[in-house]
Every structure is written in C-alpha cells, then in structure tokens.
Design an enzyme around this catalytic site. Sequence first.
Site, PDB file in Angstrom:
ATOM      1  N   GLY A 152       0.780  -1.246   0.000  1.00 13.75           N
ATOM      2  CA  GLY A 152       0.000   0.000   0.000  1.00 13.75           C
ATOM      3  C   GLY A 152       0.806   1.287   0.000  1.00 13.75           C
ATOM      4  O   GLY A 152       0.340   2.302  -0.511  1.00 13.75           O
ATOM      5  N   GLU A 175       3.358   3.963   6.590  1.00 11.46           N
ATOM      6  CA  GLU A 175       2.145   3.216   6.221  1.00 11.46           C
ATOM      7  C   GLU A 175       1.259   4.083   5.336  1.00 11.46           C
ATOM      8  O   GLU A 175       1.176   5.298   5.528  1.00 11.46           O
ATOM      9  CB  GLU A 175       1.348   2.887   7.491  1.00 11.46           C
ATOM     10  CG  GLU A 175       1.716   1.567   8.134  1.00 11.46           C
ATOM     11  CD  GLU A 175       1.019   0.374   7.477  1.00 11.46           C
ATOM     12  OE1 GLU A 175       0.685   0.451   6.280  1.00 11.46           O
ATOM     13  OE2 GLU A 175       0.821  -0.623   8.168  1.00 11.46           O
ATOM     14  N   ASP A 176       0.564   3.452   4.399  1.00  6.87           N
ATOM     15  CA  ASP A 176      -0.464   4.156   3.630  1.00  6.87           C
ATOM     16  C   ASP A 176      -1.634   4.533   4.526  1.00  6.87           C
ATOM     17  O   ASP A 176      -2.133   5.643   4.498  1.00  6.87           O
ATOM     18  CB  ASP A 176      -0.945   3.270   2.460  1.00  6.87           C
ATOM     19  CG  ASP A 176      -1.266   1.837   2.888  1.00  6.87           C
ATOM     20  OD1 ASP A 176      -0.995   1.462   4.047  1.00  6.87           O
ATOM     21  OD2 ASP A 176      -1.786   1.080   2.055  1.00  6.87           O
ATOM     22  N   ASP A 213      -5.563   1.241  10.168  1.00  9.19           N
ATOM     23  CA  ASP A 213      -6.965   0.883  10.387  1.00  9.19           C
ATOM     24  C   ASP A 213      -7.068   0.329  11.808  1.00  9.19           C
ATOM     25  O   ASP A 213      -7.088   1.103  12.765  1.00  9.19           O
ATOM     26  CB  ASP A 213      -7.315  -0.131   9.285  1.00  9.19           C
ATOM     27  CG  ASP A 213      -8.751  -0.607   9.276  1.00  9.19           C
ATOM     28  OD1 ASP A 213      -9.098  -1.434  10.128  1.00  9.19           O
ATOM     29  OD2 ASP A 213      -9.526  -0.168   8.402  1.00  9.19           O
ATOM     30  N   LYS A 222      -7.727   5.830  10.414  1.00  8.37           N
ATOM     31  CA  LYS A 222      -9.147   5.676  10.760  1.00  8.37           C
ATOM     32  C   LYS A 222      -9.252   5.552  12.277  1.00  8.37           C
ATOM     33  O   LYS A 222      -9.179   4.439  12.809  1.00  8.37           O
ATOM     34  CB  LYS A 222      -9.711   4.411  10.118  1.00  8.37           C
ATOM     35  CG  LYS A 222      -9.750   4.395   8.601  1.00  8.37           C
ATOM     36  CD  LYS A 222     -10.345   3.060   8.142  1.00  8.37           C
ATOM     37  CE  LYS A 222     -10.252   2.854   6.658  1.00  8.37           C
ATOM     38  NZ  LYS A 222     -10.519   1.451   6.274  1.00  8.37           N
ATOM     39  N   PHE A 282     -14.168   1.866   3.957  1.00  8.74           N
ATOM     40  CA  PHE A 282     -13.129   1.299   3.103  1.00  8.74           C
ATOM     41  C   PHE A 282     -12.794   2.271   1.963  1.00  8.74           C
ATOM     42  O   PHE A 282     -13.679   2.859   1.352  1.00  8.74           O
ATOM     43  CB  PHE A 282     -13.594  -0.041   2.533  1.00  8.74           C
ATOM     44  CG  PHE A 282     -12.508  -0.779   1.833  1.00  8.74           C
ATOM     45  CD1 PHE A 282     -11.537  -1.460   2.547  1.00  8.74           C
ATOM     46  CD2 PHE A 282     -12.438  -0.769   0.449  1.00  8.74           C
ATOM     47  CE1 PHE A 282     -10.516  -2.126   1.896  1.00  8.74           C
ATOM     48  CE2 PHE A 282     -11.418  -1.435  -0.212  1.00  8.74           C
ATOM     49  CZ  PHE A 282     -10.458  -2.111   0.518  1.00  8.74           C
ATOM     50  N   VAL A 283     -11.501   2.452   1.694  1.00  5.88           N
ATOM     51  CA  VAL A 283     -11.062   3.353   0.618  1.00  5.88           C
ATOM     52  C   VAL A 283     -10.130   2.619  -0.356  1.00  5.88           C
ATOM     53  O   VAL A 283      -9.483   1.640   0.020  1.00  5.88           O
ATOM     54  CB  VAL A 283     -10.325   4.598   1.177  1.00  5.88           C
ATOM     55  CG1 VAL A 283     -11.290   5.538   1.876  1.00  5.88           C
ATOM     56  CG2 VAL A 283      -9.181   4.217   2.113  1.00  5.88           C
ATOM     57  N   ARG A 330      -4.888   0.490  -7.107  1.00  2.00           N
ATOM     58  CA  ARG A 330      -3.723   1.081  -6.442  1.00  2.00           C
ATOM     59  C   ARG A 330      -3.160   2.279  -7.200  1.00  2.00           C
ATOM     60  O   ARG A 330      -2.543   3.158  -6.607  1.00  2.00           O
ATOM     61  CB  ARG A 330      -2.600   0.047  -6.285  1.00  2.00           C
ATOM     62  CG  ARG A 330      -2.908  -1.086  -5.328  1.00  2.00           C
ATOM     63  CD  ARG A 330      -1.634  -1.862  -5.018  1.00  2.00           C
ATOM     64  NE  ARG A 330      -1.885  -3.148  -4.396  1.00  2.00           N
ATOM     65  CZ  ARG A 330      -2.086  -3.337  -3.087  1.00  2.00           C
ATOM     66  NH1 ARG A 330      -2.069  -2.323  -2.268  1.00  2.00           N
ATOM     67  NH2 ARG A 330      -2.292  -4.540  -2.610  1.00  2.00           N
TER      68      ARG A 330
HETATM   69  P1  IMP Z   1      -4.557  -2.717  10.002  1.00  3.22           P
HETATM   70  O1  IMP Z   1      -3.560  -3.797  10.315  1.00  3.22           O
HETATM   71  O2  IMP Z   1      -5.981  -3.130  10.286  1.00  3.22           O
HETATM   72  O3  IMP Z   1      -4.232  -1.381  10.663  1.00  3.22           O
HETATM   73  O4  IMP Z   1      -4.552  -2.490   8.449  1.00  3.22           O
HETATM   74  C1  IMP Z   1      -3.432  -2.003   7.855  1.00  3.22           C
HETATM   75  C2  IMP Z   1      -3.294  -2.328   6.390  1.00  3.22           C
HETATM   76  O5  IMP Z   1      -4.503  -2.773   5.789  1.00  3.22           O
HETATM   77  C3  IMP Z   1      -2.929  -1.037   5.690  1.00  3.22           C
HETATM   78  O6  IMP Z   1      -1.544  -0.901   5.622  1.00  3.22           O
HETATM   79  C4  IMP Z   1      -3.545  -1.202   4.337  1.00  3.22           C
HETATM   80  O7  IMP Z   1      -2.643  -1.807   3.459  1.00  3.22           O
HETATM   81  C5  IMP Z   1      -4.743  -2.092   4.578  1.00  3.22           C
HETATM   82  N1  IMP Z   1      -5.957  -1.250   4.697  1.00  3.22           N
HETATM   83  C6  IMP Z   1      -6.505  -0.727   5.825  1.00  3.22           C
HETATM   84  N2  IMP Z   1      -7.609  -0.013   5.552  1.00  3.22           N
HETATM   85  C7  IMP Z   1      -7.765  -0.073   4.213  1.00  3.22           C
HETATM   86  C8  IMP Z   1      -8.737   0.497   3.299  1.00  3.22           C
HETATM   87  O8  IMP Z   1      -9.702   1.200   3.659  1.00  3.22           O
HETATM   88  N3  IMP Z   1      -8.530   0.212   1.984  1.00  3.22           N
HETATM   89  C9  IMP Z   1      -7.508  -0.560   1.522  1.00  3.22           C
HETATM   90  N4  IMP Z   1      -6.586  -1.084   2.326  1.00  3.22           N
HETATM   91  C10 IMP Z   1      -6.710  -0.857   3.663  1.00  3.22           C
HETATM   92 MG    MG Z   2      -0.419  -1.170   4.081  1.00  3.20          MG
END
Ligand code: IMP
Ligand code: MG
Length: 176
Positions: free
Chosen positions: A46, A100-101, A104, A132, A153-154, A166
């Site tokens: 990402g 990080e992109d 979440d 988020k 979700f984005v 992407r």
């Molecule tokens: P986390 O481990 O739940 O914090 O998620 C982190 C990873 O999930 C990010 O680095 C993204 O690559 C992916 N991610 C989280 N939210 C989104 C979204 O809304 N769209 C697409 N990818 C996401």
């Molecule tokens: Mg990521």
Amino acid sequence: MIQIGDKQFEEYLTPDQIQSYVQSLAAQIDRDYAGKDLLILGILNGSFLFVADLAKYMTSDPEISFLKFASYDGTSSTGNVKDLIGINEDLADKHILIVEDIVDSGTTLAHIMGLLESKGAASIQTATLFFKPEAYKQDIELRYIGKEIPNLFVVGYGMDYLSKGRNLTGLYQLKP
Ligand code: IMP
Ligand code: MG
C-alpha cells in the site's frame, strides 16, 4: 463514481489534496530528523506511492527500504498478519520511520513494532498518510498523520480493493 469488481466508490480526496498532505508530512519529517541518520521503512504494497512522493518532497537524504506484510482480505482486516518480506537492514543506532499508507485496526503496526523492538534502533516512529481513528485498537503513538478519515473502506493512491485501484491518484470511498 468508479466501479471496481462488485463495488462502487466515490471520490473522497483529489490528487492535489493528497499531494498537499504528503508535502506537509515531508516538511515535518525533514525538520524533525535534521542531522540524524533516518531509515524510512515503507510497508508494502500500500505505501509504494506515498513513499515515492514523500521521498521526492524531502530535501534530506534518508535511507529507504520496504517491508511486506498482509492482513487485509477483501474489505476487512483479518487481524492476522503474515510476514512476506522481513528486515534485512542493520537497524542498530538508526532512526527508523515506519511509513504506512493507512492505519486501520493497527494490527499490522503492532506486529511491525514487535519485530523492530529488539534491533537496537536509536528511535522508532510511525508516519501514516491516512488514519481511521474509529477502527484503531492499539495504543501505539502515530507521530505523523496526513489525514484522519471516517471508518469506511477506501481505494486509490496505493490502496487496493481485490488487488485493483492502487494506481488511482485520488482517494475513493466505498459507497455506503
Ligand atoms: P490494520 O492492520 O488493520 O491497521 O490495516 C493495515 C493495512 O490494511 C494497511 O496498511 C492497508 O494496506 C490495509 N488497509 C486498511 N484499511 C484499508 C482500506 O480502507 N482500503 C484498503 N486497504 C486498507
Ligand atoms: Mg499497508
């Protein structure tokens, strides 16, 4: 409106808006790490566009490398992080910035912190372009945040839905 697979997305941030968040983060990071050995660790897939643009806006001279994990399946976090490319660099006495992109649930970030903890880095901080807050389940400080966004979700600017989207230069939100 755009369609990816079975889902429809609406533009949420324009490419110019995203670039201005990236530019502002680059300026803050340049200022805070002036005179320090900085290693940027981008989290794939990402963050590839974010790291590329961030690095171009930075006026300092960081080392740049990438790690790869996966925790997403479709549109929801699995809570289960897989390591795909690990750490090859010597982190001793370096100032590490995890990039990080989007953060979440924070599961990926917590996992990365666990891996980096015992490597002797001088400091470890995190930069994320999008955050988020409603979904975040960790208490790890996010030192640099480009923009807080709602818990929807984005796709775009590095982020995918079912591996597509992407390369979109704006950010698109799932239509509720
Ligand atoms: P986390 O481990 O739940 O914090 O998620 C982190 C990873 O999930 C990010 O680095 C993204 O690559 C992916 N991610 C989280 N939210 C989104 C979204 O809304 N769209 C697409 N990818 C996401
Ligand atoms: Mg990521």
